[in-house]
Design a protein around this motif. Structure first.
Motif, mmCIF file in Angstrom:
data_model
loop_
_atom_site.group_PDB
_atom_site.id
_atom_site.type_symbol
_atom_site.label_atom_id
_atom_site.label_comp_id
_atom_site.label_asym_id
_atom_site.label_seq_id
_atom_site.Cartn_x
_atom_site.Cartn_y
_atom_site.Cartn_z
ATOM 1 N N ALA A 71 0.667 -1.113 0.160
ATOM 2 C CA ALA A 71 -0.019 0.104 0.052
ATOM 3 C C ALA A 71 0.966 1.257 0.047
ATOM 4 N N VAL A 72 1.994 1.254 0.639
ATOM 5 C CA VAL A 72 2.702 2.609 0.784
ATOM 6 C C VAL A 72 3.557 2.654 -0.592
ATOM 7 N N ARG A 73 3.883 1.628 -0.968
ATOM 8 C CA ARG A 73 4.733 1.380 -2.335
ATOM 9 C C ARG A 73 3.860 2.026 -3.369
ATOM 10 N N ASN A 74 2.549 1.421 -3.533
ATOM 11 C CA ASN A 74 1.904 1.968 -4.474
ATOM 12 C C ASN A 74 1.378 3.545 -4.413
ATOM 13 N N ASN A 75 0.934 3.683 -3.325
ATOM 14 C CA ASN A 75 0.120 4.985 -2.880
ATOM 15 C C ASN A 75 1.349 6.139 -2.709
ATOM 16 N N GLY A 76 2.285 5.816 -1.796
ATOM 17 C CA GLY A 76 3.400 6.701 -1.760
ATOM 18 C C GLY A 76 4.282 6.990 -3.067
ATOM 19 N N GLY A 77 4.188 5.985 -3.907
ATOM 20 C CA GLY A 77 4.893 6.186 -5.046
ATOM 21 C C GLY A 77 3.827 6.892 -5.860
ATOM 22 N N GLY A 78 2.812 6.865 -6.101
ATOM 23 C CA GLY A 78 1.665 7.516 -6.531
ATOM 24 C C GLY A 78 1.809 9.061 -6.305
ATOM 25 N N HIS A 79 2.245 9.263 -4.986
ATOM 26 C CA HIS A 79 2.148 10.676 -4.607
ATOM 27 C C HIS A 79 3.392 11.460 -5.085
ATOM 28 N N MET A 80 4.478 10.641 -4.712
ATOM 29 C CA MET A 80 5.861 11.286 -5.166
ATOM 30 C C MET A 80 5.702 11.408 -6.727
ATOM 31 N N ASN A 81 5.400 10.540 -7.418
ATOM 32 C CA ASN A 81 5.587 10.580 -8.949
ATOM 33 C C ASN A 81 4.541 11.751 -9.543
#
Ligand code: MN
Length: 203
Positions: A71-81
Motif C-alpha cells: 500500500a505504501v509502495r503504490n500510494n506513496g509512489g503515486g504521491h511522489m510521482n
C-alpha cells in the motif's frame, strides 16, 4: 503529520490542446488525491514513518512493515510521482532544454532528438501502467521505466524527469493511442523546472 495533495500549479486547461482539461482534473483531483488519502490511511499506525518526506519513505520501502508495504509502495509512489509530474509541465511549455542539462543529455544520449526517441521508446514498451524516467543511477544519466507507481528511488536511482503512461493520463483524449499522447506531451515540458530538478538530483 500527514501527506497532503499539492495544488496543481496551473489551471486544468493550461496544457490544452495537448492534454485536455477533463483529464487534468480527474488525474489531479481524483487519482492523485486518492494516492494521498490511501497513503495516509496505510500509515495511520506508523507515525514515525508518516512524518518522513515521501522520498525518504520510499527510499526505505524494503524496511516498511510487510503488512502495509504494498500500500505504501503504490500510494506513496503515486504521491511522489505525480507531485513531480505536475511541476515538470506548464502552459506554453516544450521546445528543448538549455545549459548544463542540454549538454548532459547530449553527452549521455547523443542529441536531444536521440534522447526523445529513447524516452518515447521506454514509454511505449512499458506494458500496462507505469512510468518512463530520466535519472541518475550510480552517477550516470540513464533512461529507465518502472511498472505501476514504482519510482527509481526504491532501488537507489534519482529520477528528476518522469512521464506517466498510465491510461488515466491520456485515455479520454487519445484512447489507445499512447504514441500520440507521447508526441503531444513534449509540448508541455517546463524545462526550467527540469533543469532545477537535474541540479538537485546531481548533488
Ligand atoms: Mn497518473
Amino acid at each position: 503529520m500527514s501527506y497532503t495533495l499539492p495544488p496543481l500549479p496551473y489551471a486544468f486547461d493550461a496544457l490544452e490542446p495537448y492534454i485536455d482539461a477533463k483529464t487534468m482534473e480527474i488525474h489531479h483531483d481524483k487519482h492523485h488525491a486518492a494516492y494521498v488519502t490511501n497513503l495516509n490511511k496505510a500509515l495511520e499506525a506508523q507515525p514515525d514513518l508518516a512524518k518522513l518526506p515521501v522520498e525518504e519513505l520510499l527510499a526505505k520501502i524494503n524496511t516498511v512493515p510487510e503488512a502495509i508495504r504494498t500500500a505504501v509502495r503504490n500510494n506513496g509512489g503515486g504521491h511522489m510521482n505525480h507531485s513531480m509530474f505536475w511541476k515538470i509541465m506548464k502552459k506554453d511549455g516544450g521546445k528543448e532544454p538549455t545549459g548544463e542539462l542540454a549538454s548532459a543529455i547530449s553527452s549521455a544520449f547523443g542529441s536531444f532528438a536521440d534522447f526523445k526517441t529513447k524516452l518515447n521508446d521506454a514509454a511505449t514498451k512499458r506494458f500496462g501502467s507505469g512510468w518512463a524516467w530520466l535519472l541518475f543511477r550510480d552517477g550516470k544519466l540513464v533512461i529507465e521505466s518502472t511498472a505501476n507507481q514504482d519510482n527509481p528511488i526504491m532501488d537507489g536511482g534519482k529520477a528528476f524527469f518522469g512521464l506517466d503512461v498510465w491510461e488515466h493520463a491520456y485515455y479520454l483524449k487519445y484512447q489507445n493511442r499512447r504514441p500520440e499522447y507521447l508526441e503531444a506531451w513534449w509540448n508541455t515540458i517546463n524545462w526550467q523546472q527540469v533543469a532545477e530538478n537535474f541540479a538537485n538530483a546531481k548533488k
